[in-house]
Design an enzyme around this catalytic site. Structure first.
Site, PDB file in Angstrom:
ATOM      1  N   GLU A  23      48.018  32.881  45.325  1.00  0.00           N
ATOM      2  CA  GLU A  23      47.449  33.241  46.617  1.00  0.00           C
ATOM      3  C   GLU A  23      47.722  34.699  46.987  1.00  0.00           C
ATOM      4  O   GLU A  23      46.818  35.413  47.414  1.00  0.00           O
ATOM      5  CB  GLU A  23      48.011  32.324  47.718  1.00  0.00           C
ATOM      6  N   SER A  24      48.949  35.132  46.861  1.00  0.00           N
ATOM      7  CA  SER A  24      49.313  36.439  47.412  1.00  0.00           C
ATOM      8  C   SER A  24      50.106  37.335  46.470  1.00  0.00           C
ATOM      9  O   SER A  24      50.365  38.480  46.810  1.00  0.00           O
ATOM     10  CB  SER A  24      50.147  36.236  48.682  1.00  0.00           C
TER      11      SER A  24
END
Length: 677
Positions: free
Chosen positions: A526-527
């Protein structure tokens, strides 16, 4: 130089009583020299405002202060002056800053200027030094060559390669297309082919612009493009053939004639749009007018119907592909034919379809893996192992699946390498690395990454690992992961799969009763552990939580005083993201693959992609209609596989982790819930 209010020294009025009073007033005023970073920020603002005078002044001061990012201000100033700068001046600038990443970008802008001015001598003097991929520059190069050499076969072929795309090409390509069309190197068929491509990919403005290159294209057909896009069924039903079949005529005649090529393309486009949302209805209507089309166009239509049928998991997809006969299916159609065959457990078709792909597509990890699976299912184990063997040495989802197929996980021992502090210090001392870190501190993330990539482009494995370690120490985790991922022989998987914020993730996983390795795998995807990360649709933080989802979850979790600002708080973000993944896990009856898909695309979609019968999770993942979600699930599950041993978990094969997806009691047929890949 001294500054006040950003860019000037306060001017005192002539009312000072004496020189001493004036000096005293000057000394006591709150004026101070701007810091390097503040001055550089002012230079950015001057560039954004196209204020050449202010930027030149900022550059002079930055050079006086010997600020390491001063060359960027010089680059911005050159961009502002490029239109009026003479060629020798630009060339001198490039010689001075040739080892900076922005040099190639400037060279590209200069080449576009030279091409626009048709200064071909300077253009082709500089073109060999240009290493970036830029369509605008390529178009100018081909135009210049055609001026000098004429529109030969090679130039025509390269022009067609650029032309036959659904991408919005730069306006600088139009002179090339005009010239090639004028001499027939860009034929009428080429124009119609791109028109069809633009329509089937939903690029309506592009299709309309292409139509203007077609002689005698009726303007009323431009309106029919919108009708076919918005109400395809209405256009198809108002066809004389269908009226004879007993269908009711609509109030206003909006049909497209099958007697013109434009009309045929519009009907095919309307059919494609209808099939996207309702395959059975598209087939029914197509059966009523298909005889008005040539056999080639009929096959094309069946290929489009089959493509949409495969993506919506229609059980007749392979039957429709058979109707497409021997036409050349495009890359995505071939991919979805394989996926339809996987869901049908038709290994013969899997093998044959992968073999029909281009050599480049066949080399993709997915199709090497599935081709080998097909060969193995057909009893050709030796042939399968010849594919799985090399694939098993590649460090990605399909490589790990291949390793498990031939039980080679233990034999492919990775060469682990731990860098020494002296190696990290050597990397940290490099000017380009220092510039990259300073740009990151100034929140100029795009420029920082460009500088980093440029600095590390020729590094060997040891240098890459030292650079990754340095980035990790600066908590620049996304760059650390990407850099460590680039090694070929020597690896450090603690850098590829770092565990920052360990207490935070462990606590959240324990509180929600979920696998910590899975949560880490999700956050990595995700990040990349950059807490300031924010997606284009508004998802934020380590777990990339959407604001609406965060608000909903916070309420269910009983968080008092929750506000949208808290989505950026590390603890809150991880707690909410972990709660939501546990929620999807329970909603999907404990199936981690489906829960991961639900986290990315929504629970209703994850359930909609079920089949009537159970299937292995790798097939479920492979046939997810959204390319983004398909890749996401593969990477999250592969990440979890790599994190498990790092977190002290018992070894588990990737296939076991993926598991079997249960069958649905009444599988739903997807109608319009697919993206446009």
């Amino acid at each position: 130089m001294f500054r006040q209010s950003g860019n000037f020294i306060h001017k005192y009025s002539a009312g000072c009583i004496s020189l001493m009073l004036c000096c005293a007033a000057f000394i006591s005023s709150p004026v101070q020299a701007m810091s390097d970073q503040a001055l550089f920020q002012h230079a950015r603002e001057s560039y954004a405002a196209k204020n050449e005078i202010a930027l030149a002044q900022d550059l002079a001061e930055l050079n006086d202060q010997q600020y390491l990012l001063a060359p960027y201000a010089d680059y911005w100033l050159m961009l502002l002056r490029l239109d009026k700068a003479d060629n020798e001046e630009v060339q001198s600038f490039l010689m001075k800053y040739g080892d900076f990443p922005f040099a190639e970008r400037l060279r590209g802008e200069w080449l576009k200027k030279l091409g626009k001015q048709e200064d071909w001598q300077w253009f082709f003097d500089q073109y060999p030094y240009y290493k970036r991929e830029d369509i605008a520059v390529q178009c100018y190069a081909l135009l210049g060559k055609s001026v000098a050499e004429g529109a030969g076969a090679d130039i025509a072929a390269q022009t067609k390669k650029i032309w036959l795309t659904t991408a919005d090409l730069p306006s600088s390509c139009n002179p090339l297309f005009d010239a090639m069309q004028k001499v027939g190197a860009l034929s009428s068929d080429d124009v119609w082919e791109r028109f069809r491509l633009a329509l089937q990919n939903g690029k309506l403005p592009l299709a309309k612009s292409i139509a203007r290159r077609i002689a005698d294209f009726d303007e009323k057909n431009l309106k029919l493009i919108d009708i076919a896009n918005q109400t395809p069924k209405a256009l198809l039903e108002d066809n004389p053939k269908l009226l004879k079949a007993g269908r009711k005529k609509v109030a206003n005649k909006i049909s497209a004639s099958f007697k013109t090529r434009a009309g045929i393309e519009l009907n095919l486009f309307a059919l494609d749009r209808l099939a996207r949302s309702n395959v059975p209805e598209a087939v029914e209507l197509f059966e009523n007018f298909k005889n008005k089309l040539s056999s080639v166009d009929q096959a094309f239509a069946w290929g489009r119907i089959a493509y949409h049928a495969a993506r919506t998991h229609n059980p007749k997809a392979l039957e429709y592909f058979m109707q497409a006969k021997n036409i050349s299916l495009d890359k995505e159609q071939l991919a979805w034919k394989v996926r339809a065959a996987l869901r049908a457990n038709d290994w013969d078709t899997v093998n044959a379809t992968v073999s029909a792909m281009s050599p480049e597509q066949q080399q993709e990890g997915a199709w090497r893996y599935w081709k080998a699976r097909a060969l193995n299912e057909q009893g050709l184990t030796v042939e399968a192992n010849k594919i799985w063997g090399p694939l098993s040495r590649e460090r990605h989802y399909y490589g790990w699946l291949a390793a498990e197929e031939i039980d080679s996980a233990m034999s492919n021992v990775e060469q682990e390498y731990k860098v020494q502090d002296v190696e990290v210090s050597a990397i940290a001392s490099q000017p380009a690395i220092k510039r990259a870190l300073e740009l990151q501190r100034l929140d100029m993330r795009w420029e920082a990454k460009a500088e980093w990539v440029w600095a590390t482009r020729n590094f060997d494995d040891k240098q890459l690992l030292a650079a990754a370690e340095y980035a990790a120490r600066q908590q620049w985790y996304d760059i650390a992961i990407t850099t460590a991922d680039n090694t070929k022989q020597l690896h450090d998987f603690s850098l590829r799969y770092p565990t920052p914020y360990r207490d935070l993730f462990r606590s959240a996983a324990l509180n929600q009763g979920v696998d910590e390795a899975w949560i880490y795998g999700l956050a990595r995807q995700e990040s990349r552990f950059m807490h300031h990360a924010k997606s284009g649709v508004g998802a934020a933080g380590l777990m990339q939580v959407m604001p609406a989802t965060a608000k909903w979850a916070a309420k269910r979790m009983g968080m008092d005083g929750y506000s949208n600002d808290l989505i950026h708080d590390l603890t809150t973000n991880v707690d909410i993201g972990t709660y939501y993944i546990r929620y999807t896990f329970e909603l999907m009856n404990g199936q981690a693959v489906m829960a991961t898909a639900a986290y990315n695309a929504g629970p209703s979609r994850a359930k909609r992609w079920l089949a009537k019968e159970p299937m292995e999770a790798a097939v479920y993942i492979e046939t997810i209609p959204f390319a983004e979600t398909r890749n996401y699930v593969q990477k999250v599950m592969a990440n979890a596989q790599m994190y498990a041993p790092r977190l002290g978990r018992s070894p588990l094969s990737l296939k076991s982790r993926l598991g079997i997806i249960p069958g649905a009691v009444t599988p739903e047929v997807i109608l319009a819930d697919v993206d446009n890949e």
